[in-house]
Design an enzyme around this catalytic site. Sequence first.
Site, short mmCIF file in Angstrom:
data_model
loop_
_atom_site.label_atom_id
_atom_site.label_comp_id
_atom_site.label_asym_id
_atom_site.label_seq_id
_atom_site.Cartn_x
_atom_site.Cartn_y
_atom_site.Cartn_z
N ARG A 62 0.77 -30.39 -43.68
CA ARG A 62 0.17 -31.23 -44.70
C ARG A 62 -1.70 -31.12 -44.40
NH1 ARG A 62 0.05 -36.03 -43.26
NH2 ARG A 62 1.48 -35.68 -41.62
N TYR A 86 3.67 -26.00 -48.99
CA TYR A 86 4.14 -26.77 -48.00
C TYR A 86 4.67 -28.09 -48.20
CZ TYR A 86 4.98 -29.66 -43.70
OH TYR A 86 5.26 -30.31 -42.87
N LYS A 111 6.16 -37.44 -49.94
CA LYS A 111 5.02 -38.23 -49.50
C LYS A 111 4.22 -38.67 -50.78
CE LYS A 111 6.83 -37.91 -45.41
NZ LYS A 111 6.33 -37.51 -44.15
N HIS A 140 6.91 -45.36 -44.20
CA HIS A 140 7.30 -44.04 -43.35
C HIS A 140 8.41 -44.33 -42.41
CE1 HIS A 140 5.55 -40.36 -41.14
NE2 HIS A 140 6.65 -39.85 -41.85
N SER A 190 4.35 -38.83 -37.97
CA SER A 190 4.76 -37.49 -38.36
C SER A 190 5.05 -36.91 -37.04
CB SER A 190 3.96 -36.57 -39.15
OG SER A 190 3.67 -37.42 -40.46
N CYS A 235 7.11 -37.33 -34.49
CA CYS A 235 7.16 -38.64 -33.47
C CYS A 235 8.55 -38.87 -33.30
CB CYS A 235 6.23 -39.49 -33.54
SG CYS A 235 4.56 -38.80 -33.33
N ASP A 259 13.23 -40.55 -42.93
CA ASP A 259 11.82 -40.23 -43.09
C ASP A 259 11.23 -41.46 -44.02
OD1 ASP A 259 9.43 -38.73 -42.38
OD2 ASP A 259 9.44 -38.24 -44.48
N ARG A 287 10.04 -25.70 -40.40
CA ARG A 287 10.87 -27.04 -40.77
C ARG A 287 12.04 -26.52 -41.31
NH1 ARG A 287 8.98 -32.56 -40.72
NH2 ARG A 287 6.96 -32.47 -39.81
P1 GTP Z 1 8.38 -35.69 -39.69
O1 GTP Z 1 9.37 -35.33 -40.28
O2 GTP Z 1 7.19 -35.30 -39.55
O3 GTP Z 1 8.03 -37.34 -40.35
O4 GTP Z 1 8.69 -36.22 -37.91
P2 GTP Z 1 9.80 -37.23 -37.31
O5 GTP Z 1 9.55 -38.31 -36.96
O6 GTP Z 1 11.08 -37.00 -37.80
O7 GTP Z 1 10.01 -36.22 -35.87
P3 GTP Z 1 11.26 -35.52 -35.08
O8 GTP Z 1 12.25 -36.33 -34.99
O9 GTP Z 1 11.54 -34.33 -36.01
O10 GTP Z 1 10.57 -35.38 -33.67
C1 GTP Z 1 9.56 -34.43 -33.55
C2 GTP Z 1 9.12 -33.95 -32.04
O11 GTP Z 1 9.60 -35.20 -31.16
C3 GTP Z 1 10.36 -32.90 -31.66
O12 GTP Z 1 9.95 -31.91 -31.14
C4 GTP Z 1 11.27 -33.86 -30.82
O13 GTP Z 1 11.87 -32.87 -29.81
C5 GTP Z 1 10.49 -34.89 -30.06
N1 GTP Z 1 11.29 -36.17 -29.60
C6 GTP Z 1 11.97 -36.67 -30.51
N2 GTP Z 1 12.61 -37.76 -29.93
C7 GTP Z 1 12.10 -37.69 -28.71
C8 GTP Z 1 12.34 -38.58 -27.53
O14 GTP Z 1 13.13 -39.43 -27.44
N3 GTP Z 1 11.51 -38.26 -26.37
C9 GTP Z 1 10.88 -37.01 -26.46
N4 GTP Z 1 10.13 -36.83 -25.05
N5 GTP Z 1 10.71 -36.21 -27.38
C10 GTP Z 1 11.09 -36.52 -28.48
C1 SPV Z 2 5.53 -35.62 -42.24
O1 SPV Z 2 4.46 -34.79 -42.21
O2 SPV Z 2 5.53 -36.69 -41.83
C2 SPV Z 2 6.72 -35.03 -42.80
C3 SPV Z 2 6.89 -33.70 -43.13
O3 SPV Z 2 7.85 -35.63 -42.95
S1 SPV Z 2 6.13 -33.78 -44.55
O4 SPV Z 2 6.93 -34.19 -45.75
O5 SPV Z 2 5.91 -32.17 -44.96
O6 SPV Z 2 4.92 -34.56 -44.83
MN MN Z 3 7.48 -37.85 -42.21
#
Ligand code: GTP
Ligand code: SPV
Ligand code: MN
Length: 602
Positions: free
Chosen positions: A89, A217, A226, A246, A268, A270, A295, A387
Amino acid sequence: LLTPNEMGNIMEANEKMGKCNTSNRTIIAWVEEQAKLCQPDEIFWCDGSESEKVLLTAEAVDKGILIKLNQEKLPGCYYHRSNPNDVARVEQCTYICTETRDEAGPTNNWAAPKEMYQKLLGLARGSMHGRTMYVVPYLMGPLGSPLTKVGIELTDSIYVVLSMRIMARMGDVAYKHLGNRDDFNRGLHCMLDVNPERRYICHFPQDNTIISVGSAYGGNALLGKKCLALRIGSYLGRKEGWMAEHMLILGVESPTGEKTYVAAAFPSACGKTNFAMMIPPAHFKGWKIWTVGDDIAWMKPGPDGRLYAINPEAGYFGVMPGTNYKSNLNAMKSIQKDTIYTNVALTPDLDVWWEGKDGPPPKECLDWRGNKWTPESKEKAAHPNSRFAAPMINNPMLAPEANDPSGVPISAIIFGGRRADTMPLVFQAFNWIHGVYVGATMGSEMTAAAAGTLGQVRRDPMAMLPFCGYNMGYYFHHWIIMRKLIKYPPRIFHVNWFRKDANGEFLWPGFGENMRVLKWIVDRCKGRANANETPLGWVPGPESFDLGGLEGYTPEKLSQAQTINYEDWRRELLQQDELFMKLYSNLPKEMIFQRELLVSRL
Ligand code: GTP
Ligand code: SPV
Ligand code: MN
C-alpha cells in the site's frame, strides 16, 4: 489448460459470456460513461461463473500475467509477479476527497473532490486503449445481510478480476442483492503504466466513489477491501450507526461447546491472520478456534443489545513470509488449492517458496523479481510483503457463521500493536471509554505492508490510521457514541505478542500459545477469571493465567513480559500526545480525561 480452440468453443457455447448481464439502468449508464472516458477496446461484464474463471485464467496465463503452478501439488493455483515498484500500500498516494479538509482530518491526505476528479479523469482518459474493461460486480458481506454492501469495480487488470473473485462474493449475486437500487459503490481502477509518479488511491465518500490508478497491489486495487470495506465503510458506519474496523473475528469453542466470539484490531502485518486461524496447544484439549474473518469486521448492535459482527470478505489476502505448518496450519491448508501467490519465489518444478516456509530452501529458484536465487543470495527470495489470495472456504476451521447474515455476537474487542518494549503482554481496560482510549493511543512498529520506514513506532489508533475514511477525532467520538447504542458492550483488552528482552528475544512464544491469553480474555468476559489492578488496567492474577504444558517457560518470564516500566510510560505518554495535539480541536474531551486519569495512576 484449455487450448485457444477449446476456449473458442466455450465462448461460442456460452454466447452470453462477457455480455451485459444486468438490467439495472443506473449501472449500465454509469459503465457506458466510464467506458467513454477510458476508451477500452472491449467491455467484459463478469458474472462470477466457473466457465468465466476458466476463460479469464487462460487469458492471464497466455499474456504472462499468471504462471500456472504445479497442478499436482497445487491444483488451481497460480503465480503472479508484480511490477517491483508496486508491492505494498502507498499511504502517501492515498486520499480522502471530502468537501472540506476538516472532514478528512489531519491523519489523511486530503484533496478537494473537484480538483482530484479533474486530475484522475485526465489520467483515466483513453487509458484503456487496446485493453479490456472488466465490469466486476461484488458483495461485501453475506447475501441477504442488512449490513452487506454492493460495489462495482471497473478494471483493466485480469489479475484484479481474478483476485476479486477470491476476496469477495463476485458476480450475478451482487446484481441480485442490489435489484433496481442505485446505492452501489462506484469503483474505477486503471493500471496506467504502473508508475509511482502516477499512482493515486482516491476516495470520494460523499459520492460513494473510489478511483484508483497506477497500482495492482491488493490494498490499492481490490477496491472492496481497504477502500470500500474500511475507508468508505467507516464513513458510512458513522452516518448509519455501525462500525467498520480493521479487525479479525474468531470464535472460541470450549470443550463443553460454549462459543465466544472475539474481534481484534492489530495493525497491518501484526498477526491478525495468525490469531484468527490459531490452533490451541495440546494442553488446551477440546478447545477449538473458528475463523470468521482475518482482516475486516463490520459491527452493528443487534436486537438483543449485543454487538454483532460480520466479515465482509470471502477470502484471505495474507502475508506469506513466516507462514508454515507450525506457525499457521490452517493458513497452509487454505493455500493448497485455488490460490493466487504474488511476489514469492518460484522453484524449477513450478512450486512456490518463501522465507519461513517448512523445510530447507530450494537449491535454486527464481526470486520475486524473476532473478536467479540460491540460498547464498543476499537478497530475500520472496518479497517481505508477498501475499496469498485464498478462498475462505479452503480453511478447515472456517466458522459456518461466516455466511450468517446476522453475524456473530462479540464478547471481547482486543487491540494490539507490535512493540518491542513498554507494552505488556495483556491487560484489560477498566470500561468502554477507557478501552476507547487504549485503542486510540495504540502504537506499533511499521511493517512491509505499507511503503515507508520499517520498524519505526507510530501511533496507529485502532489499527485504522491508514483506513479511517474521515476525521480521526470524529472517529474516536463515534466509538464513544456507540457505547450508548450497545446495551451489552464487549469487554476491551490490549495485547502485545512482540515484546523483547535485552537480548532481542521475544518474551512470549506467540502463535498457538496466544490461546493462553485468549483463554484468560474469554474467562474475564464470562466473569470466571480473577485479575489484579494496575495503572494500565487489569492483568491476570497468578492463578488465572494457564502456563501448563509450556515447557521451558517460567512465571518469571511472564512477569517480565507483563512489567510496567515507569520510565517507558513517561515516554509513551509524550508520544501519545503527538497524535492528540494533531487532533486537538476534534479530540473528544473523554480522551483528555482518560489521559489525566492514567497520568495520575502512574
Ligand atoms: P495484514 O494482512 O497486513 O492486515 O496482516 P495481519 O495482521 O493479518 O498479519 P499476519 O497474521 O499475517 O502476521 C504478520 C507477521 O506477524 C508474520 O510474519 C507472522 O509470522 C508474525 N506473527 C503473527 N503472530 C505472531 C505472534 O504471535 N508472535 C510473533 N512473534 N510473530 C507473529
Ligand atoms: C493490510 O495492509 O492491512 C492488508 C493488506 O490487509 S492490503 O489489503 O493489501 O492492504
Ligand atoms: Mn489488513
